[in-house]
Design a protein around this motif. Structure first.
Motif, PDB file in Angstrom:
ATOM      1  N   SER A 103       0.830  -1.225   0.000  1.00 15.66           N
ATOM      2  CA  SER A 103       0.000   0.000   0.000  1.00 15.66           C
ATOM      3  C   SER A 103       0.858   1.266   0.000  1.00 15.66           C
ATOM      4  O   SER A 103       0.341   2.366   0.202  1.00 15.66           O
ATOM      5  N   GLY A 104       2.140   1.130  -0.208  1.00 15.76           N
ATOM      6  CA  GLY A 104       3.029   2.296  -0.231  1.00 15.76           C
ATOM      7  C   GLY A 104       2.760   3.148  -1.468  1.00 15.76           C
ATOM      8  O   GLY A 104       2.552   2.624  -2.558  1.00 15.76           O
ATOM      9  N   SER A 105       2.739   4.469  -1.288  1.00 11.45           N
ATOM     10  CA  SER A 105       2.450   5.393  -2.397  1.00 11.45           C
ATOM     11  C   SER A 105       2.987   6.777  -2.059  1.00 11.45           C
ATOM     12  O   SER A 105       3.043   7.156  -0.877  1.00 11.45           O
ATOM     13  N   GLY A 106       3.325   7.540  -3.108  1.00 13.38           N
ATOM     14  CA  GLY A 106       3.740   8.933  -2.918  1.00 13.38           C
ATOM     15  C   GLY A 106       2.658   9.749  -2.208  1.00 13.38           C
ATOM     16  O   GLY A 106       2.935  10.784  -1.617  1.00 13.38           O
ATOM     17  N   PHE A 107       1.445   9.226  -2.249  1.00 10.24           N
ATOM     18  CA  PHE A 107       0.312   9.812  -1.537  1.00 10.24           C
ATOM     19  C   PHE A 107       0.646  10.006  -0.055  1.00 10.24           C
ATOM     20  O   PHE A 107       0.124  10.892   0.609  1.00 10.24           O
ATOM     21  N   GLN A 108       1.527   9.142   0.456  1.00 10.94           N
ATOM     22  CA  GLN A 108       1.862   9.185   1.894  1.00 10.94           C
ATOM     23  C   GLN A 108       3.081  10.063   2.187  1.00 10.94           C
ATOM     24  O   GLN A 108       3.565  10.075   3.315  1.00 10.94           O
ATOM     25  N   SER A 109       3.588  10.780   1.183  1.00  7.67           N
ATOM     26  CA  SER A 109       4.770  11.624   1.406  1.00  7.67           C
ATOM     27  C   SER A 109       4.403  12.791   2.328  1.00  7.67           C
ATOM     28  O   SER A 109       3.694  13.713   1.941  1.00  7.67           O
ATOM     29  N   PHE A 110       4.916  12.744   3.569  1.00  3.94           N
ATOM     30  CA  PHE A 110       4.520  13.828   4.493  1.00  3.94           C
ATOM     31  C   PHE A 110       5.198  15.137   4.126  1.00  3.94           C
ATOM     32  O   PHE A 110       4.652  16.216   4.366  1.00  3.94           O
ATOM     33  N   GLN A 111       6.358  15.077   3.476  1.00  7.11           N
ATOM     34  CA  GLN A 111       6.992  16.338   3.064  1.00  7.11           C
ATOM     35  C   GLN A 111       6.195  17.013   1.947  1.00  7.11           C
ATOM     36  O   GLN A 111       6.121  18.242   1.881  1.00  7.11           O
ATOM     37  N   PHE A 112       5.587  16.207   1.059  1.00  3.14           N
ATOM     38  CA  PHE A 112       4.744  16.784   0.008  1.00  3.14           C
ATOM     39  C   PHE A 112       3.551  17.497   0.655  1.00  3.14           C
ATOM     40  O   PHE A 112       3.189  18.609   0.263  1.00  3.14           O
ATOM     41  N   ARG A 113       2.959  16.874   1.681  1.00  3.88           N
ATOM     42  CA  ARG A 113       1.830  17.518   2.382  1.00  3.88           C
ATOM     43  C   ARG A 113       2.307  18.770   3.115  1.00  3.88           C
ATOM     44  O   ARG A 113       1.586  19.768   3.173  1.00  3.88           O
ATOM     45  N   GLU A 114       3.529  18.743   3.651  1.00  2.00           N
ATOM     46  CA  GLU A 114       4.062  19.948   4.296  1.00  2.00           C
ATOM     47  C   GLU A 114       4.176  21.079   3.280  1.00  2.00           C
ATOM     48  O   GLU A 114       3.875  22.235   3.573  1.00  2.00           O
ATOM     49  N   GLU A 116       2.390  21.420   0.555  1.00  2.00           N
ATOM     50  CA  GLU A 116       1.030  21.913   0.275  1.00  2.00           C
ATOM     51  C   GLU A 116       0.573  22.858   1.385  1.00  2.00           C
ATOM     52  O   GLU A 116      -0.005  23.913   1.112  1.00  2.00           O
ATOM     53  N   PHE A 117       0.837  22.486   2.626  1.00  2.00           N
ATOM     54  CA  PHE A 117       0.387  23.314   3.756  1.00  2.00           C
ATOM     55  C   PHE A 117       1.076  24.681   3.734  1.00  2.00           C
ATOM     56  O   PHE A 117       0.431  25.710   3.892  1.00  2.00           O
ATOM     57  N   VAL A 118       2.396  24.689   3.562  1.00  2.16           N
ATOM     58  CA  VAL A 118       3.105  25.966   3.625  1.00  2.16           C
ATOM     59  C   VAL A 118       2.688  26.862   2.454  1.00  2.16           C
ATOM     60  O   VAL A 118       2.714  28.089   2.550  1.00  2.16           O
ATOM     61  N   GLU A 141       1.195  18.634  11.905  1.00  3.60           N
ATOM     62  CA  GLU A 141       0.362  19.455  12.801  1.00  3.60           C
ATOM     63  C   GLU A 141       0.979  20.839  12.980  1.00  3.60           C
ATOM     64  O   GLU A 141       0.283  21.847  13.003  1.00  3.60           O
ATOM     65  N   ARG A 142       2.308  20.857  13.091  1.00  5.85           N
ATOM     66  CA  ARG A 142       3.003  22.147  13.248  1.00  5.85           C
ATOM     67  C   ARG A 142       2.774  23.025  12.008  1.00  5.85           C
ATOM     68  O   ARG A 142       2.374  24.170  12.093  1.00  5.85           O
ATOM     69  N   ARG A 143       2.990  22.430  10.828  1.00  8.74           N
ATOM     70  CA  ARG A 143       2.801  23.191   9.573  1.00  8.74           C
ATOM     71  C   ARG A 143       1.356  23.651   9.401  1.00  8.74           C
ATOM     72  O   ARG A 143       1.107  24.721   8.859  1.00  8.74           O
ATOM     73  N   THR A 148       0.914  30.575   6.224  1.00  7.65           N
ATOM     74  CA  THR A 148       1.409  30.086   4.939  1.00  7.65           C
ATOM     75  C   THR A 148       2.296  31.156   4.282  1.00  7.65           C
ATOM     76  O   THR A 148       2.384  32.290   4.771  1.00  7.65           O
ATOM     77  N   LEU A 149       2.901  30.777   3.169  1.00 11.04           N
ATOM     78  CA  LEU A 149       3.694  31.744   2.399  1.00 11.04           C
ATOM     79  C   LEU A 149       2.807  32.924   1.980  1.00 11.04           C
ATOM     80  O   LEU A 149       3.238  34.078   1.963  1.00 11.04           O
ATOM     81  N   TRP A 150       1.546  32.628   1.657  1.00 15.63           N
ATOM     82  CA  TRP A 150       0.624  33.697   1.248  1.00 15.63           C
ATOM     83  C   TRP A 150       0.393  34.681   2.399  1.00 15.63           C
ATOM     84  O   TRP A 150       0.351  35.898   2.197  1.00 15.63           O
ATOM     85  N   ASP A 151       0.276  34.148   3.629  1.00 20.07           N
ATOM     86  CA  ASP A 151       0.114  35.030   4.794  1.00 20.07           C
ATOM     87  C   ASP A 151       1.345  35.924   4.947  1.00 20.07           C
ATOM     88  O   ASP A 151       1.218  37.116   5.257  1.00 20.07           O
ATOM     89  N   ALA A 152       2.534  35.333   4.726  1.00 21.54           N
ATOM     90  CA  ALA A 152       3.772  36.123   4.830  1.00 21.54           C
ATOM     91  C   ALA A 152       3.780  37.221   3.762  1.00 21.54           C
ATOM     92  O   ALA A 152       4.195  38.363   4.011  1.00 21.54           O
ATOM     93  N   PHE A 153       3.290  36.882   2.574  1.00 22.99           N
ATOM     94  CA  PHE A 153       3.244  37.855   1.484  1.00 22.99           C
ATOM     95  C   PHE A 153       2.252  38.992   1.806  1.00 22.99           C
ATOM     96  O   PHE A 153       2.540  40.172   1.583  1.00 22.99           O
ATOM     97  N   LEU A 154       1.081  38.626   2.348  1.00 22.58           N
ATOM     98  CA  LEU A 154       0.080  39.657   2.685  1.00 22.58           C
ATOM     99  C   LEU A 154       0.635  40.627   3.723  1.00 22.58           C
ATOM    100  O   LEU A 154       0.447  41.843   3.623  1.00 22.58           O
ATOM    101  N   ARG A 155       1.331  40.071   4.723  1.00 18.91           N
ATOM    102  CA  ARG A 155       1.926  40.918   5.755  1.00 18.91           C
ATOM    103  C   ARG A 155       2.982  41.838   5.124  1.00 18.91           C
ATOM    104  O   ARG A 155       3.080  43.017   5.443  1.00 18.91           O
ATOM    105  N   PHE A 156       3.758  41.253   4.215  1.00 20.70           N
ATOM    106  CA  PHE A 156       4.809  42.015   3.528  1.00 20.70           C
ATOM    107  C   PHE A 156       4.211  43.211   2.776  1.00 20.70           C
ATOM    108  O   PHE A 156       4.685  44.345   2.916  1.00 20.70           O
ATOM    109  N   ILE A 157       3.147  42.982   2.000  1.00 23.85           N
ATOM    110  CA  ILE A 157       2.603  44.120   1.238  1.00 23.85           C
ATOM    111  C   ILE A 157       1.882  45.104   2.163  1.00 23.85           C
ATOM    112  O   ILE A 157       1.875  46.302   1.908  1.00 23.85           O
ATOM    113  N   SER A 158       1.346  44.595   3.261  1.00 24.48           N
ATOM    114  CA  SER A 158       0.696  45.494   4.224  1.00 24.48           C
ATOM    115  C   SER A 158       1.733  46.434   4.842  1.00 24.48           C
ATOM    116  O   SER A 158       1.529  47.655   4.885  1.00 24.48           O
TER     117      SER A 158
END
Ligand code: HEM
Length: 260
Positions: A103-114, A116-118, A141-143, A148-158
């Motif tokens: 049942s192993g799959s790239g679907f389980q790549s936790f770094q890929f999900r990290e 996506e989260f960031v 859970e931490r990520r 997110t990067l978008w939040d960092a960008f919004l703060r930057f332009i603000s």
């Protein structure tokens, strides 16, 4: 002991980590393992650079932020191009060892999900898939709770002086990034008046497009290798992957193009 090339890179350990499971072993399994390991290393480096990018945006360091984004984009080109290598593996070559993946799959790549989260795609279900208390679950859970990067960008332009809607600066950062017509007006203003910040926006579009390009190339590789078969991770395979296409991380940067 003096530092050598091998000791510095821990080559003994690194080169002992490619261990095929098939009998023989099957020739093509080595490529399959190496390419996935290389991907995970690039995912690690991408996370490292995107984390740095968010600290540079917080410091209002635009030149370095642009420089770091360029590096992220260059890595993304490499990870997309790597699919060409895996596409040299025919369906029968893959079948020679596929059942050993269980049942192993790239679907389980936790770094890929990290990643996506960031980048803003916060799907709580992605966290639930990892056992409670595991290192991968802790990382996700931490990520998930982090801006997110978008939040960092919004703060930057603000901080740069643009009137970002306050509710976006105070948004729940664990929610997926949603589009905002009020922010689109701000972004259009940036595109018309501020070429430096506009170039930062364009690089974010490159990042978004590059990630979508990877998804598209991956699904095409899946279609040519296993057709309509189910994935080893238990999904409908290519049919599931098709549902992940055309879902931008930064929807407002795409929406404004029709208005400019
Ligand atoms: C022969 C090569 C490959 C095949 C046939 C394949 C097949 C699949 C399939 C069918 C899925 C859907 C989930 C499932 O049910 O398993 C999937 C997901 C995924 N694969 Fe691959 N894959 C291949 C190579 C790779 C490589 C080299 C990577 C690099 C890390 C990768 C990363 C992923 C990721 C991250 C997902 C989750 C995508 C998402 O949920 O949006 N795959 N793969």
């Amino acid at each position: 002991m003096p530092v050598t090339y091998s000791s510095y890179l821990k080559l003994d350990q690194l080169l002992s980590l490619q261990q095929p499971l098939s009998d023989g072993p099957e020739h093509d399994e080595t490529l399959f393992i190496v390419i996935h390991q290389v991907y995970e290393l690039w995912f690690k480096e991408l996370l490292h650079e995107i984390d740095y990018l968010t600290t540079l945006l917080a410091r209002q360091d635009t030149p370095r932020a642009l420089h770091t984004l360029k590096r992220v984009l260059t890595i993304l080109k490499v990870v997309v191009a790597q699919i060409d290598v895996l596409e040299t593996m025919t369906p029968l070559e893959f079948l020679s060892f596929r059942e050993r993946l269980e049942s192993g799959s790239g679907f389980q790549s936790f770094q890929f999900r990290e990643l996506e989260f960031v980048l803003g795609a916060k799907h709580p279900a992605a966290v639930e898939r990892y056992p409670a208390g595991s290192e991968s679950r802790r990382r996700l859970e931490r990520r998930f709770a982090e801006p997110t990067l978008w939040d960092a960008f919004l703060r930057f332009i603000s901080v740069t002086g643009y009137a970002v809607p306050p509710e976006l600066l105070a948004r729940d950062v664990s929610a997926p990034v949603a589009s905002s017509p009020a922010l689109q007006a701000v972004l259009m203003d940036i595109y018309r008046r501020d070429p430096i910040v506009a170039s930062l926006c364009e690089r974010l579009v490159d990042l978004d497009e590059g990630f979508q390009e990877w998804r598209y190339r991956h699904v095409k590789m899946v279609q040519r290798t296993i057709g309509t078969k189910r994935g080893t991770g238990g999904s409908q395979g290519a049919a599931y992957l098709m549902t992940t296409l055309n879902q931008p991380f930064f929807p407002d940067l795409w929406a404004i193009r029709a208005e400019l």
